[in-house]
Design a protein around this motif. Structure first.
Motif, PDB file in Angstrom:
ATOM      1  N   SER A   1     -10.955 -29.439   9.981  1.00 25.86           N
ATOM      2  CA  SER A   1     -11.212 -30.824   9.568  1.00 25.86           C
ATOM      3  C   SER A   1     -10.577 -31.123   8.216  1.00 25.86           C
ATOM      4  N   SER A   2     -10.525 -30.128   7.348  1.00 21.98           N
ATOM      5  CA  SER A   2      -9.906 -30.312   6.034  1.00 21.98           C
ATOM      6  C   SER A   2      -8.410 -30.559   6.170  1.00 21.98           C
ATOM      7  N   ILE A   3      -7.779 -29.877   7.120  1.00 21.23           N
ATOM      8  CA  ILE A   3      -6.345 -30.067   7.365  1.00 21.23           C
ATOM      9  C   ILE A   3      -6.087 -31.460   7.934  1.00 21.23           C
ATOM     10  N   VAL A   4      -6.917 -31.878   8.868  1.00 20.80           N
ATOM     11  CA  VAL A   4      -6.751 -33.201   9.470  1.00 20.80           C
ATOM     12  C   VAL A   4      -6.878 -34.282   8.400  1.00 20.80           C
ATOM     13  N   ARG A   5      -7.865 -34.153   7.519  1.00 23.61           N
ATOM     14  CA  ARG A   5      -8.026 -35.134   6.439  1.00 23.61           C
ATOM     15  C   ARG A   5      -6.800 -35.153   5.531  1.00 23.61           C
ATOM     16  N   ALA A   6      -6.277 -33.962   5.230  1.00 22.39           N
ATOM     17  CA  ALA A   6      -5.090 -33.885   4.368  1.00 22.39           C
ATOM     18  C   ALA A   6      -3.902 -34.579   5.023  1.00 22.39           C
ATOM     19  N   CYS A   7      -3.740 -34.378   6.322  1.00 22.15           N
ATOM     20  CA  CYS A   7      -2.640 -35.028   7.050  1.00 22.15           C
ATOM     21  C   CYS A   7      -2.768 -36.547   6.972  1.00 22.15           C
ATOM     22  N   ALA A   8      -3.996 -37.040   7.130  1.00 20.87           N
ATOM     23  CA  ALA A   8      -4.232 -38.483   7.067  1.00 20.87           C
ATOM     24  C   ALA A   8      -3.920 -39.035   5.682  1.00 20.87           C
ATOM     25  N   GLU A   9      -4.177 -38.244   4.655  1.00 26.62           N
ATOM     26  CA  GLU A   9      -3.907 -38.683   3.287  1.00 26.62           C
ATOM     27  C   GLU A   9      -2.416 -38.628   2.959  1.00 26.62           C
ATOM     28  N   LEU A  10      -1.700 -37.709   3.582  1.00 24.30           N
ATOM     29  CA  LEU A  10      -0.284 -37.501   3.285  1.00 24.30           C
ATOM     30  C   LEU A  10       0.628 -38.537   3.929  1.00 24.30           C
ATOM     31  N   VAL A  11       0.233 -39.064   5.067  1.00 20.69           N
ATOM     32  CA  VAL A  11       1.105 -39.988   5.784  1.00 20.69           C
ATOM     33  C   VAL A  11       0.951 -41.409   5.242  1.00 20.69           C
ATOM     34  N   LYS A  12       2.037 -42.144   5.263  1.00 22.28           N
ATOM     35  CA  LYS A  12       2.021 -43.535   4.806  1.00 22.28           C
ATOM     36  C   LYS A  12       1.231 -44.405   5.789  1.00 22.28           C
ATOM     37  N   PRO A  13       0.692 -45.526   5.342  1.00 23.42           N
ATOM     38  CA  PRO A  13       0.106 -46.479   6.284  1.00 23.42           C
ATOM     39  C   PRO A  13       1.139 -46.874   7.349  1.00 23.42           C
ATOM     40  N   GLY A  14       0.746 -46.814   8.593  1.00 26.95           N
ATOM     41  CA  GLY A  14       1.669 -47.089   9.679  1.00 26.95           C
ATOM     42  C   GLY A  14       2.432 -45.866  10.140  1.00 26.95           C
ATOM     43  N   GLY A  15       2.289 -44.755   9.425  1.00 28.91           N
ATOM     44  CA  GLY A  15       3.005 -43.527   9.767  1.00 28.91           C
ATOM     45  C   GLY A  15       2.322 -42.742  10.879  1.00 28.91           C
ATOM     46  N   ILE A  16       3.043 -41.731  11.373  1.00 28.67           N
ATOM     47  CA  ILE A  16       2.594 -40.957  12.529  1.00 28.67           C
ATOM     48  C   ILE A  16       2.231 -39.531  12.126  1.00 28.67           C
ATOM     49  N   VAL A  17       1.134 -39.032  12.693  1.00 29.63           N
ATOM     50  CA  VAL A  17       0.713 -37.647  12.519  1.00 29.63           C
ATOM     51  C   VAL A  17       0.636 -36.999  13.900  1.00 29.63           C
ATOM     52  N   CYS A  18       1.257 -35.821  14.048  1.00 26.51           N
ATOM     53  CA  CYS A  18       1.217 -35.097  15.315  1.00 26.51           C
ATOM     54  C   CYS A  18       0.599 -33.710  15.117  1.00 26.51           C
ATOM     55  N   PHE A  19      -0.315 -33.363  16.000  1.00 23.57           N
ATOM     56  CA  PHE A  19      -0.954 -32.057  16.000  1.00 23.57           C
ATOM     57  C   PHE A  19      -0.700 -31.362  17.335  1.00 23.57           C
ATOM     58  N   SER A  20      -0.734 -30.043  17.321  1.00 27.15           N
ATOM     59  CA  SER A  20      -0.831 -29.291  18.575  1.00 27.15           C
ATOM     60  C   SER A  20      -1.769 -28.121  18.337  1.00 27.15           C
ATOM     61  N   THR A  21      -2.535 -27.792  19.355  1.00 30.21           N
ATOM     62  CA  THR A  21      -3.481 -26.682  19.261  1.00 30.21           C
ATOM     63  C   THR A  21      -3.867 -26.244  20.669  1.00 30.21           C
ATOM     64  N   ILE A  22      -4.960 -25.502  20.800  1.00 35.30           N
ATOM     65  CA  ILE A  22      -5.362 -24.960  22.101  1.00 35.30           C
ATOM     66  C   ILE A  22      -6.778 -25.401  22.423  1.00 35.30           C
ATOM     67  N   ASN A  23      -6.970 -25.886  23.632  1.00 38.59           N
ATOM     68  CA  ASN A  23      -8.279 -26.300  24.119  1.00 38.59           C
ATOM     69  C   ASN A  23      -9.212 -25.083  24.212  1.00 38.59           C
ATOM     70  N   ARG A  24     -10.504 -25.321  24.232  1.00 37.04           N
ATOM     71  CA  ARG A  24     -11.486 -24.229  24.333  1.00 37.04           C
ATOM     72  C   ARG A  24     -12.296 -24.376  25.616  1.00 37.04           C
ATOM     73  N   ASN A  25     -11.982 -23.543  26.581  1.00 36.90           N
ATOM     74  CA  ASN A  25     -12.679 -23.518  27.860  1.00 36.90           C
ATOM     75  C   ASN A  25     -12.331 -22.209  28.567  1.00 36.90           C
ATOM     76  N   PRO A  26     -12.946 -21.889  29.684  1.00 43.88           N
ATOM     77  CA  PRO A  26     -12.642 -20.626  30.370  1.00 43.88           C
ATOM     78  C   PRO A  26     -11.171 -20.479  30.754  1.00 43.88           C
ATOM     79  N   LYS A  27     -10.535 -21.574  31.178  1.00 45.60           N
ATOM     80  CA  LYS A  27      -9.127 -21.501  31.580  1.00 45.60           C
ATOM     81  C   LYS A  27      -8.231 -21.167  30.388  1.00 45.60           C
ATOM     82  N   SER A  28      -8.506 -21.773  29.232  1.00 40.96           N
ATOM     83  CA  SER A  28      -7.672 -21.489  28.063  1.00 40.96           C
ATOM     84  C   SER A  28      -7.865 -20.051  27.597  1.00 40.96           C
ATOM     85  N   TYR A  29      -9.075 -19.526  27.748  1.00 40.95           N
ATOM     86  CA  TYR A  29      -9.306 -18.119  27.386  1.00 40.95           C
ATOM     87  C   TYR A  29      -8.476 -17.209  28.286  1.00 40.95           C
ATOM     88  N   LEU A  30      -8.490 -17.501  29.573  1.00 46.16           N
ATOM     89  CA  LEU A  30      -7.750 -16.670  30.525  1.00 46.16           C
ATOM     90  C   LEU A  30      -6.239 -16.779  30.309  1.00 46.16           C
TER      91      LEU A  30
END
Length: 249
Positions: free
Chosen positions: A146-175
């Motif tokens: 959450s701290s990283i997400v807040r930092a990203c929101a603070e770093l981008v200009k109004p109207g700017g774009i933020v892109c994230f990628s990560t991994i879902n948490r469920n049995p399929k993602s574990y496998l």
């Protein structure tokens, strides 16, 4: 509390949002970042897909871009070569940054730079300074995403774009992301991921809303073990990317 004490306290909190074992893990592999047959092969394979997703939302040409958790510079370089005006990559793994810097020099990319600084410190130093902020394959490696997400929101200009990628948490993602990728197919080293740190799309959406970002879209990755290729999909049950926007003023 004096201003110097306040600054020291803030810097201490930034430093605490780091898992030293994660930094050590990637530092030990730093010399392999640009070996497309090494442990970083999956990143090289998905990089064109990541780049297309980001460009579809952010239109990278002539933009000032920040890549958080840049590692050896695989995505940062791709964005720099896609017409960006300036790309800055930040990371806390010194060896990875050195690899990124050397490779950029070899590629004669003069409009890309790297810094060893946390996302939170960068946000305090350069608020609303970037047209585009990317943070890919990093949130699942830090104690407080959450701290990283807040930092990203603070770093981008109004109207700017933020892109994230990560991994879902469920049995399929574990496998798929741990059992298959680390133990069966050996796409990534054992211990690369901790299932407890995976983040569901709903959780990430909530973090983005709390940081003042508006959700624009989401896509997933799928891997075909037969042809050993990745594809973008609408399914987000394992690896996924999201695009958000800081609302214009």
């Amino acid at each position: 509390m004096t201003s110097s004490q306040s600054q020291h306290s803030a810097q201490q909190s930034y430093t605490e949002n780091v898992d030293s074992s994660e930094i050590d893990k990637f530092s030990q592999l730093a010399h392999k970042w640009w070996d497309k047959n090494s442990e970083f092969k999956p990143l090289h394979d998905i990089n064109p897909l990541r780049l297309k997703f980001i460009d579809d939302y952010a239109h990278l040409s002539n933009k000032n871009i920040l890549d958080i958790g840049c590692g050896g510079g695989i995505l940062a370089e791709a964005m720099a070569k896609s017409g960006a005006e300036q790309v800055t990559g930040i990371d806390l793994a010194k060896k990875s940054l050195k690899t990124a810097q050397l490779h950029a020099m070899q590629e004669q990319l003069t409009h890309i730079s790297y810094r060893m600084i946390s996302a939170e410190e960068m946000a305090a130093e350069c608020p609303a300074a970037f047209d585009v902020v990317t943070c890919m394959e990093m949130l699942e490696h830090v104690p407080d995403p959450s701290s990283i997400v807040r930092a990203c929101a603070e770093l981008v200009k109004p109207g700017g774009i933020v892109c994230f990628s990560t991994i879902n948490r469920n049995p399929k993602s574990y496998l798929q992301a741990i059992v298959a990728a680390e133990y069966i197919l050996k796409l990534t080293p054992r211990g690369t991921h901790d299932f407890r740190k995976f983040i569901t799309p709903a959780e990430l959406a909530r973090l983005c809303r709390q940081a003042g970002l508006e959700w624009l879209g989401c896509s997933g990755f799928t891997y075909n073990p037969l042809n050993k290729q990745y594809h973008i999909t609408d399914r987000v049950d394992v690896n996924y990317m999201i695009a958000c926007q800081r609302p214009p003023i």
